[in-house]
Scaffold this motif. Structure first.
Motif, short mmCIF file in Angstrom:
data_model
loop_
_atom_site.label_atom_id
_atom_site.label_comp_id
_atom_site.label_asym_id
_atom_site.label_seq_id
_atom_site.Cartn_x
_atom_site.Cartn_y
_atom_site.Cartn_z
N VAL A 55 -4.54 -3.76 -15.14
CA VAL A 55 -4.38 -3.44 -13.71
C VAL A 55 -3.03 -3.99 -13.21
CG1 VAL A 55 -5.28 -3.94 -11.38
CG2 VAL A 55 -6.84 -3.22 -13.20
N ALA A 56 -2.69 -5.20 -13.65
CA ALA A 56 -1.42 -5.80 -13.22
C ALA A 56 -0.23 -4.97 -13.71
CB ALA A 56 -1.32 -7.23 -13.75
N LYS A 57 -0.32 -4.51 -14.95
CA LYS A 57 0.79 -3.74 -15.53
C LYS A 57 0.97 -2.40 -14.81
CE LYS A 57 2.57 -2.39 -20.01
NZ LYS A 57 2.12 -1.36 -20.91
N GLU A 58 -0.15 -1.72 -14.56
CA GLU A 58 -0.06 -0.38 -13.97
C GLU A 58 0.25 -0.44 -12.48
OE1 GLU A 58 -0.56 2.68 -15.55
OE2 GLU A 58 -0.24 3.76 -13.65
N PHE A 59 -0.48 -1.31 -11.74
CA PHE A 59 -0.39 -1.28 -10.28
C PHE A 59 0.38 -2.47 -9.68
CE2 PHE A 59 -4.40 0.82 -11.48
CZ PHE A 59 -4.28 2.04 -10.81
N SER A 60 0.77 -3.44 -10.51
CA SER A 60 1.35 -4.69 -10.01
C SER A 60 0.45 -5.36 -8.98
CB SER A 60 2.73 -4.47 -9.38
OG SER A 60 3.58 -3.90 -10.31
N VAL A 61 -0.85 -5.34 -9.21
CA VAL A 61 -1.82 -5.97 -8.32
C VAL A 61 -2.63 -6.97 -9.15
CG1 VAL A 61 -3.94 -5.58 -6.97
CG2 VAL A 61 -2.01 -3.99 -6.74
N HIS A 69 -2.70 -5.95 6.62
CA HIS A 69 -3.30 -5.93 5.28
C HIS A 69 -4.37 -4.85 5.09
CE1 HIS A 69 -1.81 -10.08 5.78
NE2 HIS A 69 -1.44 -9.91 4.53
N VAL A 70 -4.51 -4.44 3.84
CA VAL A 70 -5.59 -3.52 3.47
C VAL A 70 -6.28 -4.06 2.22
CG1 VAL A 70 -4.50 -1.43 4.41
CG2 VAL A 70 -4.08 -2.09 2.02
N LYS A 71 -7.53 -3.58 2.03
CA LYS A 71 -8.29 -3.96 0.84
C LYS A 71 -8.34 -2.74 -0.07
CE LYS A 71 -12.67 -4.72 1.45
NZ LYS A 71 -13.83 -5.24 2.14
N LEU A 72 -7.98 -2.93 -1.33
CA LEU A 72 -7.97 -1.81 -2.28
C LEU A 72 -9.27 -1.79 -3.08
CD1 LEU A 72 -4.38 -2.35 -3.76
CD2 LEU A 72 -5.05 -0.85 -1.85
N ALA A 73 -9.66 -0.61 -3.54
CA ALA A 73 -10.88 -0.48 -4.35
C ALA A 73 -10.55 -0.80 -5.81
CB ALA A 73 -11.46 0.91 -4.22
N ALA A 74 -10.93 -2.02 -6.23
CA ALA A 74 -10.62 -2.44 -7.61
C ALA A 74 -11.29 -1.53 -8.62
CB ALA A 74 -11.08 -3.89 -7.81
N GLY A 75 -12.52 -1.09 -8.32
CA GLY A 75 -13.25 -0.22 -9.25
C GLY A 75 -12.48 1.08 -9.51
N TRP A 76 -11.87 1.61 -8.46
CA TRP A 76 -11.09 2.85 -8.62
C TRP A 76 -9.92 2.63 -9.58
CZ3 TRP A 76 -6.19 4.74 -8.15
CH2 TRP A 76 -6.04 6.12 -8.09
N MET A 77 -9.25 1.49 -9.44
CA MET A 77 -8.08 1.22 -10.28
C MET A 77 -8.50 1.06 -11.75
SD MET A 77 -5.62 -1.16 -7.92
CE MET A 77 -6.72 -2.35 -7.32
N LEU A 96 0.84 -1.20 0.00
CA LEU A 96 0.00 0.00 0.00
C LEU A 96 0.87 1.25 0.00
CD1 LEU A 96 -2.82 1.40 0.31
CD2 LEU A 96 -2.38 1.40 2.77
N LYS A 97 1.92 1.23 0.83
CA LYS A 97 2.81 2.39 0.95
C LYS A 97 3.43 2.71 -0.41
CE LYS A 97 6.26 4.01 4.10
NZ LYS A 97 7.41 3.60 4.86
N ARG A 98 3.89 1.65 -1.06
CA ARG A 98 4.48 1.83 -2.39
C ARG A 98 3.45 2.42 -3.36
NH1 ARG A 98 3.52 -1.25 -6.68
NH2 ARG A 98 2.65 -3.02 -5.56
N LEU A 99 2.24 1.89 -3.33
CA LEU A 99 1.22 2.36 -4.27
C LEU A 99 0.83 3.82 -3.99
CD1 LEU A 99 -0.93 -0.88 -4.32
CD2 LEU A 99 0.00 0.22 -6.36
N LEU A 100 0.75 4.17 -2.68
CA LEU A 100 0.29 5.53 -2.35
C LEU A 100 1.28 6.61 -2.79
CD1 LEU A 100 -1.43 5.08 1.14
CD2 LEU A 100 -2.53 5.55 -1.06
N THR A 101 2.57 6.25 -2.91
CA THR A 101 3.53 7.27 -3.37
C THR A 101 3.22 7.66 -4.82
OG1 THR A 101 5.06 5.51 -3.90
CG2 THR A 101 5.47 6.67 -1.84
N THR A 102 2.79 6.70 -5.63
CA THR A 102 2.44 7.02 -7.03
C THR A 102 0.98 7.43 -7.19
OG1 THR A 102 3.88 5.13 -7.49
CG2 THR A 102 2.85 6.18 -9.40
N TYR A 103 0.07 6.82 -6.37
CA TYR A 103 -1.37 7.08 -6.52
C TYR A 103 -1.93 7.53 -5.17
CZ TYR A 103 -0.07 3.79 -10.18
OH TYR A 103 0.58 3.15 -11.20
#
Ligand SMILES: Cc1cc2nc3c(=O)[nH]c(=O)nc-3n(C[C@H](O)[C@H](O)[C@H](O)COP(=O)(O)OP(=O)(O)OC[C@H]3O[C@@H](n4cnc5c(N)ncnc54)[C@H](O)[C@@H]3O)c2cc1C
Length: 333
Positions: free
Chosen positions: A310-316, A256-264, A237-244
């Protein structure tokens, strides 16, 4: 009487309405008939979380067991409900009879029997909180069994029944609606109703919000949220929040956290993106829809394209939340 039909179209039997048929359809109206069935079959309720992506080579067993019994005890109202009853009709029925509790779960499509399978939830409430026990036919042991709520292993969109697909046919669900009732309005848009809200005001608000946000499967075929909200580590999450920095997330536990797939999906500009007649809904990115004559191949290519982006952009990795079936079995894409 349980009835058998040969080569039945599944189009009207699942809300995504793909044009496939089953080798046979067995309409199960009487629980005891389960002991007589020896065939392999797929268990279906109202098909709002199931998508047939090809003609299905086995029979489909549609659970249509009706029934509603109610007893009042000191603790609360105990209900025994047939698995084939409609979930929303049950919510309305209990509230009209002055038994609050299920109001936050109004308008979730589907049958009562499927509700414990993925532990349906909405607006901060899960059905697990109201389940006392689940009655089922164990196809492996060939006998009727009863699971206490604890034995159902309920978790977020998960249960024993989901972990063992196909093993149990749920026949009746026993619910307990405690007489001590408190409004549950902390979640999102319900907060403005205030702590004094009545159960029927909550139900009406839930219906209003859901109708404004989610496409009605009768008008635009869909199966609700197509992907699960992915659970990631707080490090990720920390890594993702620096970019998004605007990425929405909800706490799951200390790690753990749950991310909003719809937002991505929306961030990638994929609302409205389509492969043939299968499309990402233009208002709600987590929902895939059938614009009319989609086929299974189109839907699967669309799902894979969204996952890849989604995998390419966010690695999720996005996992599919609906039950997808090929000609024989559940598939994971
Ligand atoms: C527009 C829309 C909105 C939705 N919103 C929500 C929501 O807010 N929250 C939520 O949790 N879900 C939501 N869903 C998903 C869906 O409503 C639930 O999964 C519901 O419980 C499915 O019921 P069903 O009878 O249609 O199940 P089906 O699609 O028929 O079956 C779902 C699964 O349960 C199994 N199953 C069904 N009946 C039985 C039985 N009697 N015994 C054993 N296994 C059985 C099937 O084998 C399958 O694996 C939504 C769906 C749609 C279309």
């Amino acid at each position: 009487m349980t009835t058998h039909h040969k080569h039945t179209s599944l189009k009207e039997l699942h809300t995504f309405r793909l044009p496939y048929s089953a080798q046979a359809l067995i309409e199960l109206t009487c629980a005891n008939d389960l002991a007589e069935l020896n065939d392999d079959y797929y268990v279906l309720g109202e098909g709002s979380n199931t998508i047939f992506t090809e003609d299905f080579s086995y029979p489909v067993l549609r659970v249509a067991i009706e029934g509603y019994e109610q007893t009042s005890t000191e603790q609360g109202y105990e209900l025994r409900v047939g698995a084939g009853e409609n979930w929303h009709a049950l919510v309305v029925r209990t509230l009209s009879a002055g038994m609050p509790g299920l109001e936050n779960l109004a308008l979730i499509p589907g049958s009562v029997g499927a509700a414990p399978v993925q532990n349906i939830g909405a607006y901060g409430v899960e059905v697990a909180e109201y389940v006392r026990s689940v009655e089922a036919w164990d196809r492996q042991a060939r006998k009727f069994v009863v699971f206490t709520a604890e034995e159902c292993q309920f978790a977020y969109r998960d249960s024993l029944f989901k972990k063992r697909p196909g093993r149990y046919v749920i026949t009746y669900v026993n619910l307990l609606l405690p007489k001590q009732w408190q409004p549950r309005v902390s979640y999102g848009a319900l907060a403005e109703l205030g702590a004094e809200a009545s159960a029927s005001a909550i139900m009406e608000a839930v219906i209003r919000i859901r109708n404004s946000k989610l496409p009605n499967p009768k008008e635009l075929p869909n199966a609700g949220s197509f992907f699960k909200n992915p659970i990631v580590s707080r490090g990720d999450l920390k890594r993702l929040l620096t970019t998004y920095p605007a990425l929405p997330y909800f706490s799951v536990d200390a790690q753990h956290v749950k991310l909003a797939a719809g937002w991505m999906i929306d961030y990638l500009g994929l609302k409205g993106f389509s492969v043939g007649d299968a499309a990402v809904h233009d208002k709600q990115a987590l929902v895939l829809v059938n614009k009319g004559s989609a086929c299974g191949t189109e839907l699967l290519s669309l799902a894979k394209a969204v996952q890849a982006r989604v995998a390419k952009e966010f690695s999720v990795a996005l996992e599919v939340e609906v039950r997808l079936l090929n000609d024989k079995e559940l598939i994971n894409v």
